[in-house]
Scaffold this active site. Structure first.
Site, mmCIF file in Angstrom:
data_model
loop_
_atom_site.group_PDB
_atom_site.id
_atom_site.type_symbol
_atom_site.label_atom_id
_atom_site.label_comp_id
_atom_site.label_asym_id
_atom_site.label_seq_id
_atom_site.Cartn_x
_atom_site.Cartn_y
_atom_site.Cartn_z
ATOM 1 N NE ARG A 188 53.176 45.463 37.306
ATOM 2 C CZ ARG A 188 53.373 45.795 38.559
ATOM 3 N NH1 ARG A 188 53.676 47.020 38.876
ATOM 4 N NH2 ARG A 188 53.275 44.912 39.534
ATOM 5 N NE ARG A 245 40.584 45.001 45.749
ATOM 6 C CZ ARG A 245 40.916 44.029 46.612
ATOM 7 N NH1 ARG A 245 40.578 42.786 46.365
ATOM 8 N NH2 ARG A 245 41.583 44.314 47.721
ATOM 9 C CD GLU A 274 33.649 43.665 46.042
ATOM 10 O OE1 GLU A 274 33.999 43.768 47.234
ATOM 11 O OE2 GLU A 274 34.248 42.959 45.228
ATOM 12 C CG HIS A 292 35.772 40.828 48.318
ATOM 13 N ND1 HIS A 292 36.013 42.066 47.770
ATOM 14 C CD2 HIS A 292 37.000 40.323 48.594
ATOM 15 C CE1 HIS A 292 37.304 42.299 47.717
ATOM 16 N NE2 HIS A 292 37.926 41.246 48.213
HETATM 17 O O1 LIG Z 1 40.430 41.106 48.622
HETATM 18 C C1 LIG Z 1 41.004 40.941 49.650
HETATM 19 C C2 LIG Z 1 42.270 41.513 49.956
HETATM 20 O O2 LIG Z 1 42.771 42.353 49.179
HETATM 21 O O3 LIG Z 1 42.821 41.158 50.997
#
Ligand SMILES: O=CC(=O)O
Length: 326
Positions: A188, A245, A274, A292
């Protein structure tokens, strides 16, 4: 503790799979009670079937894939605290929490090293074709006559672009510096104490690097931050690693770019919807898939169990949270 006594304590609702993950198994506490999820319907069912009892929910222990959007939060008038066992908070409507004065705590920095390890592992795996090589042997019916295997891509010395130079991004940078990689980043804002070159757009970062490693939060500004244009700018040999993500990448475009070899490869620990993973990824040798699991180490699970407990104890004792988000 007797059931009547437990029922008088503030209730913490577990918002996750039907069974507690083993590492979060709660024990009896003095000033709150975590409801065993297997004794209850899901949060949605609880809200719709017990509209008069929703006021019993003071706190929620939430897991990352289970959303807490404004609608759900609005149906819980007495909710005062959410502890999530994830570092990411994109499943929680933080604006609504702020508006309502609901406190939120997360995993803080607990998983950063594990996630950074995984990012580097995925990069090496994709570049040096480790999983592809493993598949090469496993797919053979007869032992191969010769080891005719495609060349990999050197990792040491690569130009790496890190998207999101927060706690995880900095851990990734630390590891890849020791590989002699050249680092630059997008986030950012430019970080005043960081000497790596800063690019204010991911497109520029991709144009100037061979690898993108995504470590940033998912929000309205970062959704599909890696789109087709960015992938084409990264180029044919380029590698994308995503430990942030899934929705940071336009997954459909990524799939096309991998199939058409517009980029060299991808290492993905996270996916757009997911637990659904598009099956078309499975047949590609230039992608490494991971469910993940960047945070799934025994050590981090023991750590999160303690941290969840410490945050709940702090909240119910009116003490400052250990890892507050808001
Ligand atoms: O993806 C895993 C977390 O956000 O802890």
């Amino acid at each position: 503790m007797a059931d009547e006594t437990k029922n008088l304590l503030p209730q913490v609702f577990f918002h996750g799979p039907p069974e507690f993950p083993a590492y979060l198994k709660p024990k009896p506490y003095h000033n709150f009670h975590i409801i065993n999820p297997s004794s209850l319907p899901s949060l949605h069912q609880f809200i719709s079937t017990n509209p008069h009892n929703v006021s019993s929910i003071t706190a929620i222990l939430s897991m990352g894939l289970y959303p807490l959007n404004a609608d759900i939060l609005q149906s819980l008038p007495c909710l005062r605290f959410i502890i999530t066992s994830s570092a990411g908070t994109n499943h929680i409507d933080l604006d609504e929490c702020r508006r309502r004065g609901i406190q939120v705590a997360n995993a803080g920095n607990l998983f950063s090293e594990d996630v950074a390890d995984m990012a580097v592992a995925l990069l090496i795996d994709v570049g040096r074709k480790i999983s592809a090589a493993d598949g090469f042997f496993r797919r053979q019916i007869q032992p191969p006559a010769s080891w005719d295997f495609p060349l990999g891509s050197k990792i040491s010395g690569k130009k790496i672009g890190i998207v999101g130079l927060g706690r995880i991004g900095l851990e990734v940078a630390k590891r890849l510096e020791t590989f002699g990689c050249t680092l630059s980043y997008n986030s950012r804002n430019k970080k005043p104490l960081v000497s790596y070159p800063y690019y204010s757009s991911v497109l520029e970062l991709a144009t100037n690097t061979n690898v993108l490693i995504l470590c940033c939060d998912l929000n309205d500004q970062t959704r599909h931050i890696v789109n087709k244009e960015v992938m084409l700018a990264l180029g044919k040999g380029g590698i994308i690693v995503n430990v942030g993500r899934g929705a940071l990448i336009d997954e459909k475009e990524l799939l096309k770019c991998l199939i058409e070899e517009e980029i060299g490869g991808a290492g993905l620990d996270v996916f757009e919807n997911e637990p659904h993973v598009p099956k078309d990824f499975y047949s590609l040798d230039n992608v490494v898939l991971s469910p993940h699991s960047a945070v799934l180490t025994l050590e981090s699970h023991m750590g999160i169990c303690q941290l969840v407990e410490q945050n709940l104890i702090a909240f119910f004792s009116n003490k400052p949270l250990i890892t507050p988000v808001i």
